[in-house]
Design a protein around this motif. Structure first.
Motif, PDB file in Angstrom:
ATOM      1  N   THR A  53      -5.084  -5.728   5.769  1.00  0.00           N
ATOM      2  CA  THR A  53      -5.568  -6.026   4.425  1.00  0.00           C
ATOM      3  C   THR A  53      -5.110  -4.954   3.445  1.00  0.00           C
ATOM      4  O   THR A  53      -5.242  -3.757   3.718  1.00  0.00           O
ATOM      5  CB  THR A  53      -7.111  -6.100   4.427  1.00  0.00           C
ATOM      6  OG1 THR A  53      -7.531  -7.064   5.392  1.00  0.00           O
ATOM      7  CG2 THR A  53      -7.635  -6.500   3.060  1.00  0.00           C
ATOM      8  N   CYS A  54      -4.581  -5.367   2.320  1.00  0.00           N
ATOM      9  CA  CYS A  54      -4.138  -4.421   1.285  1.00  0.00           C
ATOM     10  C   CYS A  54      -5.375  -3.788   0.643  1.00  0.00           C
ATOM     11  O   CYS A  54      -6.268  -4.501   0.169  1.00  0.00           O
ATOM     12  CB  CYS A  54      -3.304  -5.144   0.237  1.00  0.00           C
ATOM     13  SG  CYS A  54      -2.805  -4.083  -1.132  1.00  0.00           S
ATOM     14  N   SER A  55      -5.427  -2.461   0.623  1.00  0.00           N
ATOM     15  CA  SER A  55      -6.590  -1.777   0.049  1.00  0.00           C
ATOM     16  C   SER A  55      -6.541  -1.778  -1.474  1.00  0.00           C
ATOM     17  O   SER A  55      -7.498  -1.402  -2.132  1.00  0.00           O
ATOM     18  CB  SER A  55      -6.671  -0.345   0.569  1.00  0.00           C
ATOM     19  OG  SER A  55      -5.510   0.372   0.229  1.00  0.00           O
ATOM     20  N   CYS A  56      -5.434  -2.249  -2.041  1.00  0.00           N
ATOM     21  CA  CYS A  56      -5.290  -2.304  -3.500  1.00  0.00           C
ATOM     22  C   CYS A  56      -5.718  -3.670  -4.046  1.00  0.00           C
ATOM     23  O   CYS A  56      -6.538  -3.742  -4.952  1.00  0.00           O
ATOM     24  CB  CYS A  56      -3.851  -1.979  -3.880  1.00  0.00           C
ATOM     25  SG  CYS A  56      -3.573  -1.882  -5.645  1.00  0.00           S
ATOM     26  N   CYS A  57      -5.160  -4.766  -3.470  1.00  0.00           N
ATOM     27  CA  CYS A  57      -5.435  -6.094  -4.031  1.00  0.00           C
ATOM     28  C   CYS A  57      -6.191  -7.021  -3.069  1.00  0.00           C
ATOM     29  O   CYS A  57      -6.652  -8.076  -3.483  1.00  0.00           O
ATOM     30  CB  CYS A  57      -4.133  -6.769  -4.461  1.00  0.00           C
ATOM     31  SG  CYS A  57      -3.079  -7.309  -3.112  1.00  0.00           S
ATOM     32  N   GLY A  58      -6.284  -6.684  -1.791  1.00  0.00           N
ATOM     33  CA  GLY A  58      -7.025  -7.506  -0.843  1.00  0.00           C
ATOM     34  C   GLY A  58      -6.189  -8.538  -0.115  1.00  0.00           C
ATOM     35  O   GLY A  58      -6.705  -9.298   0.714  1.00  0.00           O
ATOM     36  N   ILE A  70       3.269  -2.101   3.373  1.00  0.00           N
ATOM     37  CA  ILE A  70       3.812  -2.492   2.070  1.00  0.00           C
ATOM     38  C   ILE A  70       3.286  -3.889   1.770  1.00  0.00           C
ATOM     39  O   ILE A  70       3.568  -4.845   2.494  1.00  0.00           O
ATOM     40  CB  ILE A  70       5.357  -2.473   2.073  1.00  0.00           C
ATOM     41  CG1 ILE A  70       5.871  -1.083   2.445  1.00  0.00           C
ATOM     42  CG2 ILE A  70       5.897  -2.894   0.709  1.00  0.00           C
ATOM     43  CD1 ILE A  70       7.358  -1.011   2.715  1.00  0.00           C
ATOM     44  N   CYS A  71       2.503  -3.980   0.712  1.00  0.00           N
ATOM     45  CA  CYS A  71       1.854  -5.252   0.380  1.00  0.00           C
ATOM     46  C   CYS A  71       2.886  -6.266  -0.119  1.00  0.00           C
ATOM     47  O   CYS A  71       3.686  -5.959  -1.010  1.00  0.00           O
ATOM     48  CB  CYS A  71       0.790  -5.027  -0.688  1.00  0.00           C
ATOM     49  SG  CYS A  71      -0.061  -6.541  -1.161  1.00  0.00           S
ATOM     50  N   PRO A  72       2.889  -7.508   0.436  1.00  0.00           N
ATOM     51  CA  PRO A  72       3.824  -8.526  -0.028  1.00  0.00           C
ATOM     52  C   PRO A  72       3.467  -9.072  -1.406  1.00  0.00           C
ATOM     53  O   PRO A  72       4.300  -9.686  -2.072  1.00  0.00           O
ATOM     54  CB  PRO A  72       3.715  -9.624   1.042  1.00  0.00           C
ATOM     55  CG  PRO A  72       2.362  -9.442   1.635  1.00  0.00           C
ATOM     56  CD  PRO A  72       2.047  -7.969   1.548  1.00  0.00           C
ATOM     57  N   SER A  73       2.240  -8.847  -1.828  1.00  0.00           N
ATOM     58  CA  SER A  73       1.792  -9.396  -3.107  1.00  0.00           C
ATOM     59  C   SER A  73       1.971  -8.416  -4.270  1.00  0.00           C
ATOM     60  O   SER A  73       2.551  -8.761  -5.294  1.00  0.00           O
ATOM     61  CB  SER A  73       0.318  -9.797  -2.979  1.00  0.00           C
ATOM     62  OG  SER A  73      -0.159 -10.331  -4.181  1.00  0.00           O
ATOM     63  N   CYS A  74       1.477  -7.173  -4.102  1.00  0.00           N
ATOM     64  CA  CYS A  74       1.522  -6.217  -5.219  1.00  0.00           C
ATOM     65  C   CYS A  74       2.474  -5.040  -4.959  1.00  0.00           C
ATOM     66  O   CYS A  74       2.541  -4.122  -5.774  1.00  0.00           O
ATOM     67  CB  CYS A  74       0.116  -5.700  -5.517  1.00  0.00           C
ATOM     68  SG  CYS A  74      -0.587  -4.641  -4.237  1.00  0.00           S
ATOM     69  N   ASN A  75       3.185  -5.053  -3.828  1.00  0.00           N
ATOM     70  CA  ASN A  75       4.147  -3.996  -3.450  1.00  0.00           C
ATOM     71  C   ASN A  75       3.521  -2.610  -3.312  1.00  0.00           C
ATOM     72  O   ASN A  75       4.219  -1.605  -3.425  1.00  0.00           O
ATOM     73  CB  ASN A  75       5.330  -3.937  -4.422  1.00  0.00           C
ATOM     74  CG  ASN A  75       6.239  -5.131  -4.270  1.00  0.00           C
ATOM     75  OD1 ASN A  75       6.397  -5.660  -3.168  1.00  0.00           O
ATOM     76  ND2 ASN A  75       6.817  -5.577  -5.360  1.00  0.00           N
ATOM     77  N   TYR A  76       2.224  -2.550  -3.098  1.00  0.00           N
ATOM     78  CA  TYR A  76       1.539  -1.278  -2.879  1.00  0.00           C
ATOM     79  C   TYR A  76       2.003  -0.704  -1.540  1.00  0.00           C
ATOM     80  O   TYR A  76       2.024  -1.399  -0.532  1.00  0.00           O
ATOM     81  CB  TYR A  76       0.028  -1.507  -2.864  1.00  0.00           C
ATOM     82  CG  TYR A  76      -0.806  -0.270  -2.725  1.00  0.00           C
ATOM     83  CD1 TYR A  76      -0.772   0.727  -3.687  1.00  0.00           C
ATOM     84  CD2 TYR A  76      -1.657  -0.107  -1.634  1.00  0.00           C
ATOM     85  CE1 TYR A  76      -1.553   1.859  -3.570  1.00  0.00           C
ATOM     86  CE2 TYR A  76      -2.443   1.019  -1.510  1.00  0.00           C
ATOM     87  CZ  TYR A  76      -2.389   2.004  -2.471  1.00  0.00           C
ATOM     88  OH  TYR A  76      -3.168   3.123  -2.345  1.00  0.00           O
ATOM     89  N   LYS A  77       2.400   0.582  -1.534  1.00  0.00           N
ATOM     90  CA  LYS A  77       2.940   1.219  -0.337  1.00  0.00           C
ATOM     91  C   LYS A  77       2.021   2.358   0.064  1.00  0.00           C
ATOM     92  O   LYS A  77       1.741   3.251  -0.747  1.00  0.00           O
ATOM     93  CB  LYS A  77       4.348   1.732  -0.632  1.00  0.00           C
ATOM     94  CG  LYS A  77       5.082   2.267   0.559  1.00  0.00           C
ATOM     95  CD  LYS A  77       6.498   2.665   0.158  1.00  0.00           C
ATOM     96  CE  LYS A  77       7.231   3.268   1.336  1.00  0.00           C
ATOM     97  NZ  LYS A  77       8.572   3.731   0.943  1.00  0.00           N
TER      98      LYS A  77
HETATM   99 ZN   LIG Z   1      -1.674  -5.620  -2.488  1.00  0.00          ZN
END
Ligand SMILES: [Zn+2]
Length: 90
Positions: free
Chosen positions: A46-51, A65-72
């Motif tokens: 789970t992305c800790s930035c966008c979920g 690396i989030c596929p949705s918001c590119n948070y690394k």
């Molecule tokens: Zn994300």
């Protein structure tokens, strides 16, 4: 007994259960809230930035690396952030 794969799994589960019991007891003794996360909750995925949940994350992938918001972020740090928020979401 640990060489027998059926017995070793049962023994490992017993040791883990004992560890959880001690941890729960010590937490209560010291006035610390004890929260046990569901074993199938996707903490690492789970992305800790966008979920967003990244379903194809492999164990060898050490950077998330989030596929949705590119948070690394480091995979373990991402999981620890999600674990700290677990009680709020569960
Ligand atoms: Zn994300």
């Amino acid at each position: 007994m640990l060489k027998n794969k059926h017995l070793s799994k049962a023994i490992q589960e017993q040791c883990f259960h004992k560890f959880i019991s001690i941890l729960e007891y010590k937490s209560r003794f010291n006035g610390i809230e004890f929260v046990k996360a569901d074993r199938f909750y996707p903490l690492s995925k789970t992305c800790s930035c966008c979920g967003e949940i990244k379903k194809d994350l492999k164990l060898k992938d050490r950077v998330f690396i989030c596929p949705s918001c590119n948070y690394k972020i480091d995979r373990d740090k991402n999981a620890s952030i999600n674990l700290s928020r677990y009680k709020q979401s569960a």
